[in-house]
Write a protein that holds these residues in place. Sequence first.
Motif, mmCIF file in Angstrom:
data_model
loop_
_atom_site.group_PDB
_atom_site.id
_atom_site.type_symbol
_atom_site.label_atom_id
_atom_site.label_comp_id
_atom_site.label_asym_id
_atom_site.label_seq_id
_atom_site.Cartn_x
_atom_site.Cartn_y
_atom_site.Cartn_z
ATOM 1 N N GLU A 134 0.824 -1.204 0.000
ATOM 2 C CA GLU A 134 0.000 0.000 0.000
ATOM 3 C C GLU A 134 0.863 1.261 0.000
ATOM 4 O OE1 GLU A 134 -3.143 2.026 3.030
ATOM 5 O OE2 GLU A 134 -3.408 -0.119 2.637
ATOM 6 N N ARG A 135 1.994 1.226 0.718
ATOM 7 C CA ARG A 135 2.847 2.418 0.843
ATOM 8 C C ARG A 135 4.080 2.418 -0.036
ATOM 9 N NH1 ARG A 135 4.998 3.786 6.445
ATOM 10 N NH2 ARG A 135 5.828 1.683 6.289
ATOM 11 N N LEU A 136 4.514 1.245 -0.507
ATOM 12 C CA LEU A 136 5.833 1.126 -1.129
ATOM 13 C C LEU A 136 5.795 0.449 -2.490
ATOM 14 C CD1 LEU A 136 7.781 -0.241 1.986
ATOM 15 C CD2 LEU A 136 7.634 2.147 1.221
ATOM 16 N N VAL A 137 6.774 0.797 -3.304
ATOM 17 C CA VAL A 137 7.064 0.090 -4.546
ATOM 18 C C VAL A 137 8.483 -0.461 -4.406
ATOM 19 C CG1 VAL A 137 7.474 0.339 -7.026
ATOM 20 C CG2 VAL A 137 5.558 1.545 -5.941
ATOM 21 N N VAL A 138 8.658 -1.733 -4.692
ATOM 22 C CA VAL A 138 9.979 -2.358 -4.727
ATOM 23 C C VAL A 138 10.306 -2.535 -6.204
ATOM 24 C CG1 VAL A 138 11.346 -4.385 -4.112
ATOM 25 C CG2 VAL A 138 9.634 -3.495 -2.502
ATOM 26 N N ARG A 139 11.391 -1.910 -6.637
ATOM 27 C CA ARG A 139 11.735 -1.859 -8.059
ATOM 28 C C ARG A 139 13.241 -1.950 -8.230
ATOM 29 N NH1 ARG A 139 14.284 2.795 -8.836
ATOM 30 N NH2 ARG A 139 13.775 4.616 -7.590
ATOM 31 N N ASP A 140 13.641 -2.173 -9.468
ATOM 32 C CA ASP A 140 15.075 -2.170 -9.780
ATOM 33 C C ASP A 140 15.647 -0.776 -9.545
ATOM 34 O OD1 ASP A 140 15.376 -4.853 -10.671
ATOM 35 O OD2 ASP A 140 14.545 -4.306 -12.632
ATOM 36 N N ARG A 188 5.441 5.365 -2.218
ATOM 37 C CA ARG A 188 4.553 5.799 -3.306
ATOM 38 C C ARG A 188 4.390 7.312 -3.256
ATOM 39 N NH1 ARG A 188 1.655 1.837 -5.931
ATOM 40 N NH2 ARG A 188 1.740 -0.196 -4.955
ATOM 41 N N GLY A 189 4.821 7.985 -4.330
ATOM 42 C CA GLY A 189 4.626 9.415 -4.464
ATOM 43 C C GLY A 189 5.269 10.277 -3.402
ATOM 44 N N ALA A 190 6.339 9.797 -2.797
ATOM 45 C CA ALA A 190 6.920 10.541 -1.673
ATOM 46 C C ALA A 190 8.424 10.677 -1.757
ATOM 47 C CB ALA A 190 6.515 9.883 -0.358
ATOM 48 N N HIS A 196 18.789 -2.426 3.591
ATOM 49 C CA HIS A 196 19.763 -1.359 3.848
ATOM 50 C C HIS A 196 19.006 -0.054 3.686
ATOM 51 C CE1 HIS A 196 22.401 -4.332 1.356
ATOM 52 N NE2 HIS A 196 22.282 -4.773 2.584
ATOM 53 N N LEU A 197 18.775 0.663 4.756
ATOM 54 C CA LEU A 197 18.017 1.909 4.676
ATOM 55 C C LEU A 197 18.884 3.124 4.943
ATOM 56 C CD1 LEU A 197 15.565 0.072 4.583
ATOM 57 C CD2 LEU A 197 14.406 1.690 6.064
ATOM 58 N N HIS A 198 18.539 4.220 4.290
ATOM 59 C CA HIS A 198 19.162 5.501 4.582
ATOM 60 C C HIS A 198 18.762 5.871 6.011
ATOM 61 C CE1 HIS A 198 20.024 9.777 4.519
ATOM 62 N NE2 HIS A 198 20.746 9.569 3.422
ATOM 63 N N PRO A 199 19.668 6.457 6.799
ATOM 64 C CA PRO A 199 19.315 6.812 8.180
ATOM 65 C C PRO A 199 18.067 7.691 8.296
ATOM 66 C CG PRO A 199 21.681 6.940 7.891
ATOM 67 C CD PRO A 199 21.088 6.689 6.522
ATOM 68 N N ASP A 200 17.805 8.546 7.310
ATOM 69 C CA ASP A 200 16.615 9.395 7.409
ATOM 70 C C ASP A 200 15.316 8.637 7.153
ATOM 71 O OD1 ASP A 200 16.337 9.210 4.599
ATOM 72 O OD2 ASP A 200 16.937 11.279 4.234
ATOM 73 N N ALA A 201 15.423 7.383 6.740
ATOM 74 C CA ALA A 201 14.242 6.573 6.451
ATOM 75 C C ALA A 201 13.983 5.504 7.506
ATOM 76 C CB ALA A 201 14.401 5.918 5.084
ATOM 77 N N GLN A 202 14.838 5.423 8.501
ATOM 78 C CA GLN A 202 14.664 4.403 9.528
ATOM 79 C C GLN A 202 13.551 4.806 10.495
ATOM 80 O OE1 GLN A 202 18.649 3.961 11.093
ATOM 81 N NE2 GLN A 202 19.373 3.014 9.223
#
Length: 180
Positions: free
Chosen positions: A6-12, A75-77, A106-112
């Motif tokens: 609902e919130r995310l797209v997993v893509r190449d 999505r859109g963010a 592996h997440l960017h610190p601002d996304a944790q």
Amino acid sequence: MITSTERLVVRDWTESPDDLARIYDIYSRDEVMRWLGGGAGRMTDPAEARERVHAWRERYAPYAGRWGLWAIEPRGAGPAVGSVLLKPLPGRDGVTPTDDIEVGWHLHPDAQGHGYATEAARAVLEREFATGTRQVYAVVMAGNEPSMAVARRLGMTHLGTRTDWYGGAELETFVLARPA
């Protein structure tokens, strides 16, 4: 697109300027890379991002999209927040793929702290279990409490420290069996 929620797209990951900048921003950070092979492979030049995309494509091409290392994008963010991976674990030699499948993030610190890693990992796990895979592992360096928390939120069972993969490195190991 590999999968979505609902919130995310997993893509190449792509060679777009936004993706390349984000890859460099994530994989040049000590606070990210210290948990990935103890910092080996940390980027020091933005040009390395394009090389990394090419290496990922080449490494995962034989798996025709089933396994890989993909961008997690809200999505859109804005930009991708990090990566989710699903792949055969490398054996004790650190190279040869085993029959054991790994999920990781592996997440960017601002996304944790937003549930992105758990949500993206759950989506790729559901996709993998639909292929008949019986179990998937997560391996985490000791001390990486946030990643261990993600594994627990996924319902994974902690098996303790193991040295079966990644050249015999001591890794906290979690497993999730395919739902019955």
